[in-house]
Structure formats: C-alpha cells, structure tokens
Design an enzyme around this catalytic site. Structure first.
Site, short mmCIF file in Angstrom:
data_model
loop_
_atom_site.label_atom_id
_atom_site.label_comp_id
_atom_site.label_asym_id
_atom_site.label_seq_id
_atom_site.Cartn_x
_atom_site.Cartn_y
_atom_site.Cartn_z
N ARG A 48 4.80 46.72 38.61
CA ARG A 48 5.24 47.97 37.96
C ARG A 48 6.06 48.83 38.94
O ARG A 48 5.69 49.06 40.07
CB ARG A 48 4.01 48.75 37.49
CG ARG A 48 4.33 50.06 36.75
CD ARG A 48 4.30 51.26 37.67
NE ARG A 48 4.57 52.50 36.92
CZ ARG A 48 4.82 53.67 37.50
NH1 ARG A 48 4.82 53.78 38.80
NH2 ARG A 48 5.08 54.73 36.76
N VAL A 49 7.19 49.31 38.47
CA VAL A 49 8.02 50.21 39.26
C VAL A 49 8.26 51.47 38.44
O VAL A 49 8.57 51.39 37.24
CB VAL A 49 9.38 49.55 39.62
CG1 VAL A 49 10.25 50.50 40.42
CG2 VAL A 49 9.16 48.26 40.40
N THR B 253 3.52 61.77 44.25
CA THR B 253 4.82 61.42 44.81
C THR B 253 5.38 62.56 45.66
O THR B 253 5.10 63.72 45.37
CB THR B 253 5.77 61.10 43.65
OG1 THR B 253 5.31 59.91 43.04
CG2 THR B 253 7.21 60.94 44.08
N ASP C 5 9.93 55.68 38.32
CA ASP C 5 11.26 56.28 38.39
C ASP C 5 11.72 56.58 39.83
O ASP C 5 12.91 56.67 40.10
CB ASP C 5 11.26 57.60 37.61
CG ASP C 5 10.24 58.59 38.19
OD1 ASP C 5 9.08 58.18 38.44
OD2 ASP C 5 10.59 59.77 38.40
N GLY D 12 6.36 58.29 35.42
CA GLY D 12 7.61 57.59 35.71
C GLY D 12 8.27 56.91 34.54
O GLY D 12 9.50 56.91 34.42
N1 ASP Z 1 6.87 59.31 39.28
C1 ASP Z 1 5.90 58.52 40.00
C2 ASP Z 1 5.79 57.15 39.38
O1 ASP Z 1 5.78 57.06 38.16
C3 ASP Z 1 4.55 59.14 39.99
C4 ASP Z 1 4.49 60.49 40.63
O2 ASP Z 1 5.38 61.33 40.42
O3 ASP Z 1 3.51 60.72 41.35
O4 ASP Z 1 5.66 56.17 40.09
#
Ligand code: ASP
Length: 309
Positions: free
Chosen positions: A204-205, A176, A207, A230
């Site tokens: 799926r979503v 991310t 954070d 997340g």
């Molecule tokens: N926080 C992101 C998610 O769970 C993953 C990431 O930080 O790469 O979608």
C-alpha cells in the site's frame, strides 16, 4: 529581498483522548519548534527553500513522536515501509521514494533520486538498491521501534483492517510530517515523509510520495505538503489542485487551500489538512480534523506552534 517563510506539519488529527498529557504536548511542541527553526535558520542565512524543507523534515524524521523515519508505524508483516517526496518550485524538479526500509531519512533518499538519478520515483527493492549504491547506512529494525506504535499494531495485526496513526476513529491522528518554504530569492519547495498506515499490506502506498497528490511545488503558484487519509488525497490530487485553483482560477493561496480542504476533499469524505506557501512568503495551513501538529515562522516576524484548532 523577498519575504521568506517556513511552515511544517507533524500530521493532521489529534491523539486519542487520554493519551495526550501536558508533558507530551510540551514534547511535541519542542520537536516542532526545533524542526521549524532548523529550516528557518537556513532561509535566514540565505540558503535555499529546498535545503530548508529537507532539513526540517529530517529533524521530524529523527524523533519517534511522528510517523516518519524513526517511529514509523508497523506494517502487517511487522516491518516499516516508508515513503517520501521532495519538490523544487523553481524548475519543477522532484524526487520520491516508496516502500523503503532501514533508511533513517527517506527525505534525503528522495532528494538523491531527484539529483543523482534520471528518475523521479523509485520504489521497493529498486529504491533500496539505489540507496545501497550511494552507500546509505541500513538501520536495523530496532532503530525504528516505538512502543506506542508497536501496541497499535498488536491491536489489529490479526485483522484485515489498517489504521491511521494513533486511532481507529475517523478523526485519528495521521503522523506524517512535511515542510514547505519560501526563500529570499522567491523560490519555494515542499517535502513530505511518512510511515503510512498501521498494518498496511500489499505494498500500500499513500499520497505522501506522490507528486501532485501529497506533495507539490511550483514557483508560479505554491508549495504544498499534505497529511490525512491518503486514498482520498490521491483521488483528489490535492496538492496539485491547490496549485491549479491559483493558476487557472486566480485564487489566492489562502482561498485555494481552503477550497480544497474545506470543500472538495470533504465532498469525497476525505479528512486531513495541508500546509502551503507561495513565492511571496504567504502561508496557509487549513485542516478539517480536530487538530494538526504545525508550526510556522516568517521574516515579517510572525510565528506560531500549535496542535489544536
Ligand atoms: N497521508 C498519509 C498516508 O496516507 C497518512 C498521514 O497523513 O499520516 O500514508
């Protein structure tokens, strides 16, 4: 004039051993530098924190090195579903999108949700209709294709598991991207963008697009962008928790960010990190993983680009 500052991240965790070469490390650092400097230049010229975080995140979305925009991970169906959020600390304005496909820069769509709709969060088909109404170009899937991420997906696509970018290990690399900034007027902003998790399904979503979980900004306290597992960051309401510790307990930016990443999120087994600024231009970048792709620059002349601890 207020001190101004810019911080960015390209995900917590590190590449699986053996994948990182000095050549690749140099590429990551160059991409981080480019994104950071594009944002910082806006601040230096008197531009807003909001423009700076959007510009920095767009730059990170445009490189396939990170799991956002171009180079986003594959879903269980072999598509790319991206999430992004942006928030302005001056007036608590925010915009977010989730499960969008074919959008080159999801962070810009999030900003358009904030500025051109009455809403804060648009998802899936509806978000795509909104984008089409604003004449967004819809890229074909090959624009987002990245061989490394395709192979990751091939490795697990027939299973029920899903995986954070680059590794099945707990301490994998989350790809991310995010940016936080404080401008000359003392306004702060945060933006976050992601492709989520490899082989994710059922809509799926994580954070990242959730205001208060992966992204938050309030001039009274801080602007925060998170990266990590997340599900845990949602349960910990991490970005808002940092703000609450400052607002209600009087903690400094550094102490609040450390408390959340090195204590509270660990207590529920969450791993990852965050970047944060306050309205005085102070920066905090704690993480509880092996590394976090990160860079910052301040008007006081401090700057750094690093990956490992
Ligand atoms: N926080 C992101 C998610 O769970 C993953 C990431 O930080 O790469 O979608």
């Amino acid at each position: 004039m207020n001190n101004f500052s810019m911080a960015i991240h390209g995900g917590a965790g590190t590449l699986v051993k053996g994948l990182m070469t000095s050549e690749l490390e140099a590429k990551y650092k160059a991409a981080l530098k480019e994104a950071r400097d594009k944002g910082y230049n806006i601040l230096e010229q008197g531009g807003s924190a909001l423009d700076a975080v959007q510009t920095a995140v767009k730059s990170l979305e445009d490189t396939p090195l990170f799991n956002a925009g171009k180079g986003s991970v594959f879903t269980n169906e072999g598509t790319h579903e991206m999430d992004a959020a942006i928030m302005e600390g001056k007036n608590l304005e925010a915009g977010a999108v989730s499960l969008v496909t074919g959008i080159k820069n999801p962070v810009s769509l999030a900003r358009d949700v904030m500025e051109k709709s009455y809403h804060v969060f648009l998802a899936g088909d509806g978000a795509m209709q909104f984008a089409k109404g604003l004449d967004y170009k819809i890229e074909t899937p090959d624009y987002f294709y990245d061989e490394v991420r395709y192979k990751q997906w091939q490795g697990i696509k027939d299973s029920n598991s899903f995986q954070l970018d680059h590794s099945v290990k707990k301490d994998g690399k989350f790809g991310t991207v995010g940016a936080v900034a404080c401008d000359k007027d003392g306004n702060i902003a945060a933006a976050t963008s992601t492709g989520g998790m490899t082989n994710k399904k059922w809509g799926r979503v994580g954070d990242s697009p959730m205001i208060g979980a992966g992204n938050y900004a309030n001039n009274k306290t801080c602007a925060v962008s998170c990266t990590g597992s997340g599900e845990f960051f949602i349960r910990g309401v991490v970005a808002y928790d940092v703000s609450c510790l400052m607002e209600h307990k009087g903690l400094s930016l550094e102490d609040a960010a450390n408390e959340v990443i090195h204590k509270r999120i660990l207590e529920i087994n969450g791993d990852g990190g965050l970047i944060a600024v306050d309205a005085k231009g102070n920066i905090a970048m704690p993480f509880n993983t092996e590394g976090m792709y990160r860079a910052y620059k301040t008007s006081k002349g401090e700057e750094n680009i690093s990956i490992y601890k």
